[in-house]
Design an enzyme around this catalytic site. Structure first.
Site, PDB file in Angstrom:
ATOM      1  N   PHE A 109      -3.088 -36.078  21.637  1.00 32.77           N
ATOM      2  CA  PHE A 109      -2.207 -35.039  22.181  1.00 32.77           C
ATOM      3  C   PHE A 109      -2.977 -33.964  22.939  1.00 32.77           C
ATOM      4  CE2 PHE A 109      -3.478 -32.731  18.388  1.00 32.77           C
ATOM      5  CZ  PHE A 109      -3.290 -31.389  18.685  1.00 32.77           C
ATOM      6  N   LYS A 110      -4.273 -33.839  22.657  1.00 34.82           N
ATOM      7  CA  LYS A 110      -5.055 -32.801  23.341  1.00 34.82           C
ATOM      8  C   LYS A 110      -5.090 -33.022  24.857  1.00 34.82           C
ATOM      9  CE  LYS A 110      -6.215 -31.308  19.208  1.00 34.82           C
ATOM     10  NZ  LYS A 110      -7.555 -31.201  18.660  1.00 34.82           N
ATOM     11  N   ASP A 111      -4.895 -34.278  25.292  1.00 35.75           N
ATOM     12  CA  ASP A 111      -4.891 -34.560  26.732  1.00 35.75           C
ATOM     13  C   ASP A 111      -3.785 -33.801  27.456  1.00 35.75           C
ATOM     14  OD1 ASP A 111      -7.035 -36.453  26.784  1.00 35.75           O
ATOM     15  OD2 ASP A 111      -5.679 -38.004  26.027  1.00 35.75           O
ATOM     16  N   LEU A 114      -5.353 -30.381  27.974  1.00 33.69           N
ATOM     17  CA  LEU A 114      -6.689 -30.282  28.549  1.00 33.69           C
ATOM     18  C   LEU A 114      -6.816 -30.921  29.923  1.00 33.69           C
ATOM     19  CD1 LEU A 114      -8.700 -30.627  25.264  1.00 33.69           C
ATOM     20  CD2 LEU A 114      -8.712 -28.683  26.832  1.00 33.69           C
ATOM     21  N   THR A 142     -10.263 -32.911  20.352  1.00 32.82           N
ATOM     22  CA  THR A 142     -10.410 -31.903  21.407  1.00 32.82           C
ATOM     23  C   THR A 142     -11.612 -32.200  22.287  1.00 32.82           C
ATOM     24  OG1 THR A 142      -9.310 -30.120  20.201  1.00 32.82           O
ATOM     25  CG2 THR A 142     -10.892 -29.466  21.868  1.00 32.82           C
TER      26      THR A 142
END
Length: 463
Positions: A109-111, A114, A142
């Site tokens: 989900f960090k994509d 980011l 992350t």
């Protein structure tokens, strides 16, 4: 839209200044001075948008100093790297709606945040002819997402700290096989909390921060939260289409309080949701906070859901700001107390307010494995261990409305846990298999801020 610090000494910042500052210069975290309130006609209009168009509309409420055409281009470019046309699709499995957040380049989900933040950084740096040295800590996801967001970009170096031996083998491969000249991986001998403490210590050294043009990609950067607000609205609209229900409940596996805080802000904007389910693994400081009013340090336990192996939640201070109704002096007092004693306690009145926002449950490794196994054999759908924590927690404390569980990572990122949970041999993902055998680059150091600062100074580009 202007931005201020949770600690009261920084205020009236523009969006671009807030992005580039990361951690506020007074040691606090940055927040918008007002939360935009969505009207019912706006919600209805937003419900018909694609993910990228919805992202543009929501982010534009906060990024008011970015020209519209530039912002739309940044959003479209950021999500062009995802392998699903809906970006964050919602799939129904049994009686749970799974919000799949793992269709980006590093399968986590960090994509979502980011990819956007990396493009935003490059946009500002080229515009202003500046350099930036990004430094961040990761418990697993992350780091790889941040590296994927900025690798090879102009005017940016990135330094990622991760706890040696405490991330999954796939997570480590995703980070250390990136050998671009602007990427530096550091395995520290310690925990994620040690890495995070080093980052905060470095950012609080204002002279070092300015000399080496430091920026943040950890969720202390407001943009990380902002980009994640979008998928709460997107998921709500998709579930409402299928159920005609006007309210949903979200279960959020979380260790750093960033993902669930994005949902909390979405609720303050007008998202029709019940109390958020805060799901933790055995590192249960946030669960104890909700259920007992006890935010106190404990030992970090290495678990099957390593991205949640955290005791000090870096976004917690942002929630304190709202819990204390914007009283920055109360925030400073609480955070000073925590720094000195490792503990904050809350009155019965504050506990009541907290429990109006959240319910919480903790899930241990055995329950995680059982949840992965039972869900797979019942539905054929494979949960990663973090998502399994969210589904299991919801079964303990969920309310009687449609349930959305955030699937924060692809199960292929955690083969050790999956192999323990199910007997079926899963075919390998090509995107991961391509990493095996590639050259790796990583430096191992003690968990010592002075050593990290020396390494950053040696390799940084100055503005």
């Amino acid at each position: 839209m202007k931005y201020c610090s949770t600690r009261g000494q920084v205020r009236d910042l523009s969006f671009s200044d807030a992005v580039m500052m990361g951690l506020a210069s007074d040691g606090g975290l940055l927040l918008p001075e007002q939360i935009p309130q969505l009207t019912q006609p706006q919600l209805e209009s937003f419900s018909r948008l694609s993910y990228t168009d919805l992202a543009y509309e929501i982010i534009s409420l906060y990024a008011t100093d970015v020209p519209a055409a530039d912002l739309r281009r940044l959003v479209n470019t950021s999500y062009a790297s995802f392998n699903h046309p809906e970006i964050t699709p919602v799939v129904k499995q049994d009686d749970v709606y799974i919000l799949e957040l793992f269709h980006g380049p590093t399968l986590a989900f960090k994509d979502v945040a980011l990819q956007f933040l990396g493009n935003l950084f490059e946009y500002y740096l080229i515009r202003d002819n500046r350099n930036l040295n990004i430094i961040g800590a990761t418990s697993g996801d992350t780091g790889s997402a941040a590296i994927a967001g900025v690798r090879g970009k102009k005017n940016i170096n990135i330094f990622i700290l991760f706890p040696f031996g405490r991330v999954s083998s796939v997570q480590e491969m995703q980070m250390t096989t990136v050998t671009d000249d602007n990427v530096f991986n550091v395995a520290i001998d310690g925990t994620f909390d040690d890495a995070q403490a080093i980052i905060k210590e470095i950012f609080n050294d204002q002279q070092f921060k300015q000399t080496h043009a430091l920026g943040s990609i950890n969720s202390i950067n407001w943009v990380r939260v902002l980009a994640q607000i979008v998928y709460y609205f997107y998921a709500y609209f998709r579930v409402r289409e299928q159920t005609a229900c006007e309210q949903v409940q979200f279960s959020v596996p979380t260790g750093n309080f960033g993902d669930i805080f994005a949902g909390y802000i979405a609720g303050k904007m007008g998202l029709p949701t019940r109390r958020f389910i805060l799901a933790t693994n055995s590192n249960n400081i946030l669960c104890r906070f909700v259920n007992e009013g006890d935010y106190s340090l404990a030992d970090v336990h290495h678990s099957l859901s390593p991205s949640m192996d955290i005791q000090v939640a870096s976004n917690f201070e942002r929630y304190l700001y709202y819990l204390y109704e914007g009283d920055t002096a109360a925030v400073v007092t609480a955070m000073d107390r925590f720094k000195k004693t490792g503990k904050i306690t809350f009155s019965a009145a504050l506990q009541t307010k907290i429990q109006q926002d959240f319910v919480a449950a903790s899930v241990d490794d055995q329950q995680t494995l059982e949840q992965i196994s039972s869900f797979y054999h019942h539905t054929g759908y494979l949960l990663d261990p973090h998502t399994a924590v969210g589904v299991k927690a919801a079964s303990k404390v969920g309310e009687d409305v449609p349930l959305v569980c955030l699937a924060t990572a692809h199960p292929a990122k955690f083969p050790e846990a999956i192999n323990k949970a199910i007997k079926d041999k899963r075919p390998p993902l090509e995107i991961i298999e391509r990493l095996r055998g590639l050259p790796r680059r990583c430096e191992r150091l003690a968990a010592d801020a002075s050593l990290i600062k020396e390494m950053v100074a040696r390799n940084s580009s100055k503005s």
